[in-house]
Design a protein around this motif. Sequence first.
Motif, PDB file in Angstrom:
ATOM      1  N   ARG A 194       0.821  -1.205   0.000  1.00  0.00           N
ATOM      2  CA  ARG A 194       0.000   0.000   0.000  1.00  0.00           C
ATOM      3  C   ARG A 194       0.861   1.264   0.000  1.00  0.00           C
ATOM      4  O   ARG A 194       2.033   1.259   0.395  1.00  0.00           O
ATOM      5  CB  ARG A 194      -0.910   0.007   1.224  1.00  0.00           C
ATOM      6  N   ASP A 195       0.244   2.342  -0.430  1.00  0.00           N
ATOM      7  CA  ASP A 195       0.848   3.662  -0.325  1.00  0.00           C
ATOM      8  C   ASP A 195       1.088   3.948   1.156  1.00  0.00           C
ATOM      9  O   ASP A 195       0.166   3.859   1.970  1.00  0.00           O
ATOM     10  CB  ASP A 195      -0.119   4.695  -0.917  1.00  0.00           C
ATOM     11  N   PRO A 196       2.319   4.273   1.544  1.00  0.00           N
ATOM     12  CA  PRO A 196       2.599   4.485   2.975  1.00  0.00           C
ATOM     13  C   PRO A 196       1.785   5.610   3.597  1.00  0.00           C
ATOM     14  O   PRO A 196       1.623   5.659   4.818  1.00  0.00           O
ATOM     15  CB  PRO A 196       4.104   4.795   2.996  1.00  0.00           C
ATOM     16  N   ASP A 197       1.267   6.518   2.766  1.00  0.00           N
ATOM     17  CA  ASP A 197       0.452   7.612   3.295  1.00  0.00           C
ATOM     18  C   ASP A 197      -1.016   7.220   3.458  1.00  0.00           C
ATOM     19  O   ASP A 197      -1.809   7.978   4.008  1.00  0.00           O
ATOM     20  CB  ASP A 197       0.538   8.834   2.371  1.00  0.00           C
ATOM     21  N   SER A 198      -1.389   6.039   2.956  1.00  0.00           N
ATOM     22  CA  SER A 198      -2.783   5.615   3.031  1.00  0.00           C
ATOM     23  C   SER A 198      -3.088   5.040   4.412  1.00  0.00           C
ATOM     24  O   SER A 198      -2.282   4.315   4.990  1.00  0.00           O
ATOM     25  CB  SER A 198      -3.071   4.558   1.961  1.00  0.00           C
ATOM     26  N   THR A 199      -4.261   5.360   4.923  1.00  0.00           N
ATOM     27  CA  THR A 199      -4.675   4.852   6.234  1.00  0.00           C
ATOM     28  C   THR A 199      -5.854   3.884   6.126  1.00  0.00           C
ATOM     29  O   THR A 199      -6.429   3.495   7.140  1.00  0.00           O
ATOM     30  CB  THR A 199      -5.081   6.014   7.157  1.00  0.00           C
ATOM     31  N   GLU A 200      -6.220   3.493   4.894  1.00  0.00           N
ATOM     32  CA  GLU A 200      -7.378   2.628   4.701  1.00  0.00           C
ATOM     33  C   GLU A 200      -7.099   1.588   3.625  1.00  0.00           C
ATOM     34  O   GLU A 200      -6.331   1.837   2.692  1.00  0.00           O
ATOM     35  CB  GLU A 200      -8.608   3.452   4.285  1.00  0.00           C
ATOM     36  N   LEU A 201      -7.743   0.427   3.758  1.00  0.00           N
ATOM     37  CA  LEU A 201      -7.773  -0.594   2.720  1.00  0.00           C
ATOM     38  C   LEU A 201      -9.231  -0.792   2.312  1.00  0.00           C
ATOM     39  O   LEU A 201     -10.136  -0.654   3.135  1.00  0.00           O
ATOM     40  CB  LEU A 201      -7.202  -1.920   3.233  1.00  0.00           C
ATOM     41  N   PHE A 202      -9.450  -1.149   1.048  1.00  0.00           N
ATOM     42  CA  PHE A 202     -10.812  -1.293   0.552  1.00  0.00           C
ATOM     43  C   PHE A 202     -10.991  -2.612  -0.194  1.00  0.00           C
ATOM     44  O   PHE A 202     -10.075  -3.073  -0.883  1.00  0.00           O
ATOM     45  CB  PHE A 202     -11.169  -0.150  -0.410  1.00  0.00           C
ATOM     46  N   VAL A 203     -12.170  -3.193  -0.051  1.00  0.00           N
ATOM     47  CA  VAL A 203     -12.623  -4.270  -0.927  1.00  0.00           C
ATOM     48  C   VAL A 203     -13.807  -3.705  -1.698  1.00  0.00           C
ATOM     49  O   VAL A 203     -14.834  -3.343  -1.110  1.00  0.00           O
ATOM     50  CB  VAL A 203     -13.046  -5.530  -0.146  1.00  0.00           C
ATOM     51  N   ARG A 204     -13.647  -3.599  -3.015  1.00  0.00           N
ATOM     52  CA  ARG A 204     -14.688  -3.023  -3.857  1.00  0.00           C
ATOM     53  C   ARG A 204     -15.607  -4.127  -4.371  1.00  0.00           C
ATOM     54  O   ARG A 204     -15.147  -5.163  -4.839  1.00  0.00           O
ATOM     55  CB  ARG A 204     -14.068  -2.284  -5.050  1.00  0.00           C
ATOM     56  N   ASN A 205     -16.895  -3.881  -4.290  1.00  0.00           N
ATOM     57  CA  ASN A 205     -17.900  -4.816  -4.801  1.00  0.00           C
ATOM     58  C   ASN A 205     -17.733  -6.218  -4.223  1.00  0.00           C
ATOM     59  O   ASN A 205     -17.799  -7.216  -4.936  1.00  0.00           O
ATOM     60  CB  ASN A 205     -17.864  -4.874  -6.329  1.00  0.00           C
ATOM     61  N   PRO A 231     -26.676 -10.803  -8.126  1.00  0.00           N
ATOM     62  CA  PRO A 231     -25.927 -10.914  -6.869  1.00  0.00           C
ATOM     63  C   PRO A 231     -25.790  -9.573  -6.158  1.00  0.00           C
ATOM     64  O   PRO A 231     -25.688  -8.525  -6.800  1.00  0.00           O
ATOM     65  CB  PRO A 231     -24.560 -11.443  -7.322  1.00  0.00           C
ATOM     66  N   CYS A 232     -25.802  -9.621  -4.824  1.00  0.00           N
ATOM     67  CA  CYS A 232     -25.570  -8.415  -4.021  1.00  0.00           C
ATOM     68  C   CYS A 232     -24.088  -8.062  -4.030  1.00  0.00           C
ATOM     69  O   CYS A 232     -23.226  -8.937  -4.114  1.00  0.00           O
ATOM     70  CB  CYS A 232     -26.010  -8.635  -2.580  1.00  0.00           C
ATOM     71  N   PHE A 233     -23.799  -6.777  -3.916  1.00  0.00           N
ATOM     72  CA  PHE A 233     -22.411  -6.342  -3.791  1.00  0.00           C
ATOM     73  C   PHE A 233     -22.332  -5.202  -2.785  1.00  0.00           C
ATOM     74  O   PHE A 233     -23.274  -4.433  -2.611  1.00  0.00           O
ATOM     75  CB  PHE A 233     -21.834  -5.921  -5.143  1.00  0.00           C
ATOM     76  N   THR A 234     -21.192  -5.128  -2.093  1.00  0.00           N
ATOM     77  CA  THR A 234     -21.008  -4.186  -0.993  1.00  0.00           C
ATOM     78  C   THR A 234     -19.587  -3.641  -1.019  1.00  0.00           C
ATOM     79  O   THR A 234     -18.649  -4.357  -1.375  1.00  0.00           O
ATOM     80  CB  THR A 234     -21.244  -4.886   0.366  1.00  0.00           C
ATOM     81  N   GLN A 235     -19.432  -2.379  -0.639  1.00  0.00           N
ATOM     82  CA  GLN A 235     -18.104  -1.782  -0.492  1.00  0.00           C
ATOM     83  C   GLN A 235     -17.676  -1.917   0.976  1.00  0.00           C
ATOM     84  O   GLN A 235     -18.454  -1.610   1.880  1.00  0.00           O
ATOM     85  CB  GLN A 235     -18.113  -0.299  -0.886  1.00  0.00           C
ATOM     86  N   MET A 236     -16.422  -2.357   1.198  1.00  0.00           N
ATOM     87  CA  MET A 236     -15.916  -2.576   2.555  1.00  0.00           C
ATOM     88  C   MET A 236     -14.609  -1.804   2.753  1.00  0.00           C
ATOM     89  O   MET A 236     -13.816  -1.658   1.816  1.00  0.00           O
ATOM     90  CB  MET A 236     -15.671  -4.065   2.798  1.00  0.00           C
ATOM     91  N   ARG A 237     -14.388  -1.344   4.001  1.00  0.00           N
ATOM     92  CA  ARG A 237     -13.194  -0.549   4.311  1.00  0.00           C
ATOM     93  C   ARG A 237     -12.541  -1.061   5.587  1.00  0.00           C
ATOM     94  O   ARG A 237     -13.220  -1.410   6.551  1.00  0.00           O
ATOM     95  CB  ARG A 237     -13.581   0.916   4.496  1.00  0.00           C
ATOM     96  N   PHE A 238     -11.198  -1.096   5.582  1.00  0.00           N
ATOM     97  CA  PHE A 238     -10.411  -1.462   6.767  1.00  0.00           C
ATOM     98  C   PHE A 238      -9.600  -0.243   7.182  1.00  0.00           C
ATOM     99  O   PHE A 238      -8.814   0.293   6.392  1.00  0.00           O
ATOM    100  CB  PHE A 238      -9.478  -2.628   6.447  1.00  0.00           C
ATOM    101  N   GLN A 239      -9.803   0.210   8.416  1.00  0.00           N
ATOM    102  CA  GLN A 239      -9.093   1.383   8.923  1.00  0.00           C
ATOM    103  C   GLN A 239      -7.801   0.938   9.601  1.00  0.00           C
ATOM    104  O   GLN A 239      -7.827   0.148  10.550  1.00  0.00           O
ATOM    105  CB  GLN A 239      -9.968   2.143   9.921  1.00  0.00           C
TER     106      GLN A 239
END
Length: 298
Positions: free
Chosen positions: A98-109, A288-296
């Motif tokens: 990850r970008d060292p400046d990023s504070t979040e991870l994402f799972v798209r759809n 199918p259902c899809f959802t956006q998810m975030r990890f802080q």
Amino acid sequence: MQQYDLENGYLLIRAEKKLFAAYQTLYSNADTNLFYDWQMRLSDTLWSDNGFFLVHNNQKLGGAILHKNEVLFPFLIPPFCDRAMFYRQIQRALLMWRDPDSTELFVRNGLDADVEILLTLGYQRTARSRRGMIRPTDHYDVCLPAGFYEKPVSVEQSAAIANLLNQAYKGGINEQVFGPLTEADIQADIERLMATNTSDVSSLVYDAKTNLLVGACLAGVDPETVNCFAGIGQVGVLPQVQNRGLGIYMILKALSKAYYYSPAMCLFVTVGNPAESLYRHLGFIPGPCFTQMRFQLA
């Protein structure tokens, strides 16, 4: 062939784009956009050079596109079925890259099967789950309920349509997820329909006594739609005239008008929206259902 060591013998191996696209299309078993088109499904991932297979003991277990701090288009390859292990390894890779400046991870759809697992790994939903719905267009002999009349959809009505839909959606899931619609939003929707000369699939319904706009359905064929499928972008009725058949009328009219342009009608709905039961009643089947998810990150 680039490969990256993770832990306990798990590897991430960069995939050739066409091979990855075929695996993802078949094994994700998730046509969330309702393309019903092999080439379009493949093109979902061909834009990226960052498709990876998760491998253990020379066996492909699954794959995903890893783009900066995001996971896109994840899938498992049978007989492997340990989704928790899959996401633990994918997250390990994201933390390394990850970008060292990023504070979040994402799972798209992320799909429904992934949501509970991702929650246990510390992810949170960033939005309510959504799904597409689809059914064939067809001829219907429909009549506008008494006491109402129609006008054609026009760009000049954009502000009035936005105001109507915001009143219809007030306090509901659509307002919570997307916020209020603007005149510019509606104008853009209408212009897309006019670009394909299918704005007649839409409806504007007025109260005959007050001349007030009380119902709207923006529907037609978007210029970028795959397979020339028609779509319903917005549909709403003012609260004071609900349960009088206007919503059913506008959708059946859209299906009838769209028959001359398209074999099928699509729409997208937020899971939990009461309107989904109406769509099912009118013959739409869910995708199918899809959802956006975030990890802080700490």
